[in-house]
Design an enzyme around this catalytic site. Structure first.
Site, mmCIF file in Angstrom:
data_model
loop_
_atom_site.group_PDB
_atom_site.id
_atom_site.type_symbol
_atom_site.label_atom_id
_atom_site.label_comp_id
_atom_site.label_asym_id
_atom_site.label_seq_id
_atom_site.Cartn_x
_atom_site.Cartn_y
_atom_site.Cartn_z
ATOM 1 N N GLY A 26 44.658 -29.183 60.572
ATOM 2 C CA GLY A 26 44.814 -27.749 60.843
ATOM 3 C C GLY A 26 45.280 -26.967 59.625
ATOM 4 C CG LEU A 28 51.944 -25.599 58.729
ATOM 5 C CD1 LEU A 28 52.265 -24.872 57.416
ATOM 6 C CD2 LEU A 28 52.979 -25.257 59.781
ATOM 7 C CG ASP A 59 44.437 -36.882 73.124
ATOM 8 O OD1 ASP A 59 45.309 -35.996 72.958
ATOM 9 O OD2 ASP A 59 43.742 -36.967 74.150
ATOM 10 C CB ILE A 60 49.644 -36.010 69.998
ATOM 11 C CG1 ILE A 60 49.313 -34.532 70.138
ATOM 12 C CG2 ILE A 60 49.494 -36.495 68.570
ATOM 13 C CD1 ILE A 60 50.365 -33.645 69.500
ATOM 14 C CG ASP A 125 56.525 -14.650 65.063
ATOM 15 O OD1 ASP A 125 55.673 -15.426 65.552
ATOM 16 O OD2 ASP A 125 56.216 -13.566 64.517
ATOM 17 C CE1 TYR A 147 51.427 -21.129 70.031
ATOM 18 C CE2 TYR A 147 52.365 -18.979 69.474
ATOM 19 C CZ TYR A 147 52.028 -20.274 69.114
ATOM 20 O OH TYR A 147 52.307 -20.720 67.853
ATOM 21 C CE LYS A 151 54.816 -23.943 68.657
ATOM 22 N NZ LYS A 151 54.131 -25.197 68.212
HETATM 23 P P1 NAP Z 1 45.583 -25.102 63.880
HETATM 24 O O1 NAP Z 1 44.996 -24.783 62.557
HETATM 25 O O2 NAP Z 1 44.976 -24.503 65.104
HETATM 26 O O3 NAP Z 1 45.582 -26.686 64.025
HETATM 27 C C1 NAP Z 1 45.912 -27.282 65.246
HETATM 28 C C2 NAP Z 1 46.008 -28.770 65.012
HETATM 29 O O4 NAP Z 1 46.324 -29.417 66.243
HETATM 30 C C3 NAP Z 1 44.698 -29.391 64.501
HETATM 31 O O5 NAP Z 1 44.984 -30.290 63.478
HETATM 32 C C4 NAP Z 1 44.182 -30.114 65.730
HETATM 33 O O6 NAP Z 1 43.404 -31.258 65.419
HETATM 34 C C5 NAP Z 1 45.490 -30.558 66.364
HETATM 35 N N1 NAP Z 1 45.287 -30.930 67.761
HETATM 36 C C6 NAP Z 1 44.780 -30.167 68.752
HETATM 37 N N2 NAP Z 1 44.719 -30.887 69.893
HETATM 38 C C7 NAP Z 1 45.208 -32.128 69.611
HETATM 39 C C8 NAP Z 1 45.406 -33.318 70.356
HETATM 40 N N3 NAP Z 1 45.127 -33.385 71.672
HETATM 41 N N4 NAP Z 1 45.905 -34.393 69.723
HETATM 42 C C9 NAP Z 1 46.225 -34.348 68.412
HETATM 43 N N5 NAP Z 1 46.071 -33.259 67.660
HETATM 44 C C10 NAP Z 1 45.567 -32.145 68.244
HETATM 45 O O7 NAP Z 1 47.129 -24.743 63.949
HETATM 46 P P2 NAP Z 1 48.053 -24.204 62.759
HETATM 47 O O8 NAP Z 1 47.729 -22.783 62.559
HETATM 48 O O9 NAP Z 1 47.976 -25.142 61.609
HETATM 49 O O10 NAP Z 1 49.484 -24.270 63.459
HETATM 50 C C11 NAP Z 1 50.433 -25.277 63.114
HETATM 51 C C12 NAP Z 1 51.722 -25.008 63.854
HETATM 52 O O11 NAP Z 1 52.254 -23.757 63.435
HETATM 53 C C13 NAP Z 1 51.606 -24.930 65.379
HETATM 54 O O12 NAP Z 1 52.693 -25.562 65.952
HETATM 55 C C14 NAP Z 1 51.648 -23.449 65.679
HETATM 56 O O13 NAP Z 1 52.183 -23.206 66.956
HETATM 57 C C15 NAP Z 1 52.556 -22.964 64.572
HETATM 58 N N6 NAP Z 1 52.330 -21.563 64.200
HETATM 59 C C16 NAP Z 1 51.117 -21.172 63.727
HETATM 60 C C17 NAP Z 1 50.917 -19.839 63.383
HETATM 61 C C18 NAP Z 1 49.589 -19.355 62.842
HETATM 62 O O14 NAP Z 1 49.453 -18.147 62.573
HETATM 63 N N7 NAP Z 1 48.601 -20.212 62.648
HETATM 64 C C19 NAP Z 1 51.973 -18.918 63.519
HETATM 65 C C20 NAP Z 1 53.215 -19.374 63.985
HETATM 66 C C21 NAP Z 1 53.384 -20.704 64.320
HETATM 67 P P3 NAP Z 1 41.777 -31.191 65.382
HETATM 68 O O15 NAP Z 1 41.419 -29.836 64.855
HETATM 69 O O16 NAP Z 1 41.399 -32.320 64.464
HETATM 70 O O17 NAP Z 1 41.315 -31.400 66.793
#
Ligand code: NAP
Length: 324
Positions: A26, A28, A59-60, A125, A147, A151
Site C-alpha cells: 500500500g 504507506l 490475508d490478515i 485523524d 472508518y 480505527k
Molecule cells: P492502502 O494504500 O489502501 O493499502 C492498504 C493495504 O492493506 C494494502 O497493502 C493491502 O494489500 C492491505 N490489505 C487489504 N486487505 C488485506 C487483507 N485482508 N490482508 C492483508 N492485507 C490487506 O492504505 P494506506 O493509504 O497505505 O494506509 C495505511 C494506513 O494508514 C492505514 O491504517 C490507514 O487507515 C492509515 N491512514 C491512511 C491515510 C491515507 O490518506 N491514505 C490517512 C490516515 C491514515 P493488497 O493491496 O496487496 O491487497
C-alpha cells in the site's frame, strides 16, 4: 575507548533487527519498508491482492495465517499499515472492512504480544469529529463515520493486548504513488487535466502529509521505544500546512503551470446521504511526538507533491513509452 573497541566486533556480528510490515503493497507500507531497509533492518513485507516477489502474501483476517506468520518470522517490531482506509467503501462493505480494521488488528496484537514484538498501529485523524481542533493525544475521540470508529477500535485492541505498543495517528497522506488515484491528494491531478469546470471542497481543512515523513517517524519511534519502554501509547504526526481540497488543487496547478480557471471552490456541504460524514477540521497537535525530538521535519507540500506527480506529466509519460 577500550570498551567500545571490545564491543565493535560483537555489534558487527549481531543479526539485523527484524520488522514485519503489514500493508507493504500500500501507499504507506511501501514507504515504511524502504525506510526500515535504509535504516539497516531486515524487512518482512506482507501484502494481499498485490503481493508479489519479495513480499509475502497473507490475508490478515485469517487468524491461523497471522499466527503462523509471526511464529515463523519472529519479528522484533510489527508496523501494522494494512487497513480499509476509504470511508465511503467502508460504509458499503462494513462487515468485511470491520473484520480487517478491527478483528485482524486484534489478532495481530495478540500474536505480537505472545512473541514479544513491539506493535506500531497506524491510525487516523478521523477518530476525531473535527468540531474543536487542534486535537491532542489525550483528547476524547468521537468519530463521525464507520472508518473512524473502526480505527479507534483498532487502537483499543492494540493497547489492550500490547500495553507497551504504539499508536500513530496521521492525517490524509500522499507520496510516491503507483497511480494518481492511490491518494486523495494526487487524485486531484486528474481534475486538473480535464480543463472542465469542476467543484472542489473549500470547507474542510486538511493537513496533507508525506508518507516518507510518516515512515521516518515510524522507524525512529520504534527504535526509541525499544530503548525506552516509557515511550508507548498514542502519538500524533502531521504536516503543518493547512489546506482545503480546492487549495491543494490550485497549489498543484501552480507548481505545474496549469490553468485553474475551471476549478470552483465549493463552500456548501454535500448532501450527507451521498458520502460518509467527514470531520471539518481534525488538525492534530503533535506535542508528545515533538517532545521525543525525533528530528523529522514535515516537508513543504508544493515541492513534495510536484515530485510525486512529475512521473505523470505528459512529457514524462511520453518518454517512458518511447525509451522503455
Ligand atoms: P492502502 O494504500 O489502501 O493499502 C492498504 C493495504 O492493506 C494494502 O497493502 C493491502 O494489500 C492491505 N490489505 C487489504 N486487505 C488485506 C487483507 N485482508 N490482508 C492483508 N492485507 C490487506 O492504505 P494506506 O493509504 O497505505 O494506509 C495505511 C494506513 O494508514 C492505514 O491504517 C490507514 O487507515 C492509515 N491512514 C491512511 C491515510 C491515507 O490518506 N491514505 C490517512 C490516515 C491514515 P493488497 O493491496 O496487496 O491487497
Amino acid at each position: 575507548m577500550p570498551g567500545s573497541e571490545l564491543r565493535a566486533p560483537q555489534e558487527a556480528m549481531s543479526p539485523p533487527r527484524r520488522v514485519l510490515v503489514t500493508g507493504a503493497t500500500g501507499l504507506l507500507g511501501r514507504a515504511v519498508c524502504r525506510e526500515f531497509e535504509g535504516g539497516g533492518w531486515a524487512v518482512i513485507g506482507t501484502g494481499f491482492r498485490r503481493a508479489k516477489p519479495r513480499l509475502l502474501r497473507c490475508d490478515i483476517t485469517d487468524e491461523d495465517a497471522v499466527r503462523a506468520l509471526l511464529q515463523e518470522y519472529r519479528p522484533d517490531v510489527v508496523v501494522h499499515c494494512a487497513a480499509e482506509r476509504r470511508p465511503d467503501v467502508m460504509e458499503h462493505h462494513s462487515e468485511a472492512a470491520v473484520h480487517l480494521n478491527v478483528h485482524a488488528t486484534s489478532t495481530l496484537a495478540k500474536e505480537a504480544a505472545a512473541g514479544g514484538a513491539l506493535l506500531l498501529y497506524i491510525s487516523s485523524d478521523y477518530v476525531f469529529d473535527g468540531r474543536n481542533p487542534p486535537y491532542g493525544e489525550d483528547d476524547s475521540p468521537s468519530p463521525l463515520n464507520l472508518y473512524g470508529r473502526s480505527k479507534l477500535e483498532g487502537e483499543r485492541e492494540t493497547l489492550r493486548h500490547c500495553p507497551g505498543g504504539l499508536v500513530l495517528r496521521v492525517p490524509v497522506l500522499y507520496g510516491q504513488v503507483q497511480s494518481v488515484g492511490e491518494s486523495a491528494v494526487t487524485s486531484l491531478w486528474e481534475t486538473l487535466q480535464t480543463g472542465e469546470d469542476r467543484g472542489l471542497d473549500h470547507l474542510m481543512k486538511r493537513h496533507p502529509t508525506h508518507t516518507e515523513d510518516v515512515a521516518a517517524v515510524c522507524r525512529k519511534i520504534c527504535e526509541r521505544a525499544r530503548e525506552d519502554p516509557s515511550v508507548r501509547g498514542v502519538f500524533h504526526f502531521s504536516a503543518k500546512e493547512q489546506m482545503t481540497k480546492y487549495e491543494m488543487a490550485v497549489c498543484i496547478a501552480e507548481a505545474f503551470n496549469l490553468p485553474t480557471g475551471h476549478l470552483i471552490p465549493l463552500t456548501e456541504q454535500p448532501p450527507p446521504q451521498q458520502f460518509a460524514l467527514r470531520p471539518m477540521n481534525s488538525q492534530l497537535s503533535c506535542c508528545r511526538l515533538e517532545q521525543l525530538n525525533l528530528s523529522v521535519e514535515p516537508r513543504p507540500f508544493r515541492a513534495a507533491v510536484q515530485t510525486c506527480l512529475w512521473p505523470f506529466t505528459p512529457d514524462k509519460l511520453w518518454r517512458q513509452t518511447v525509451f522503455h
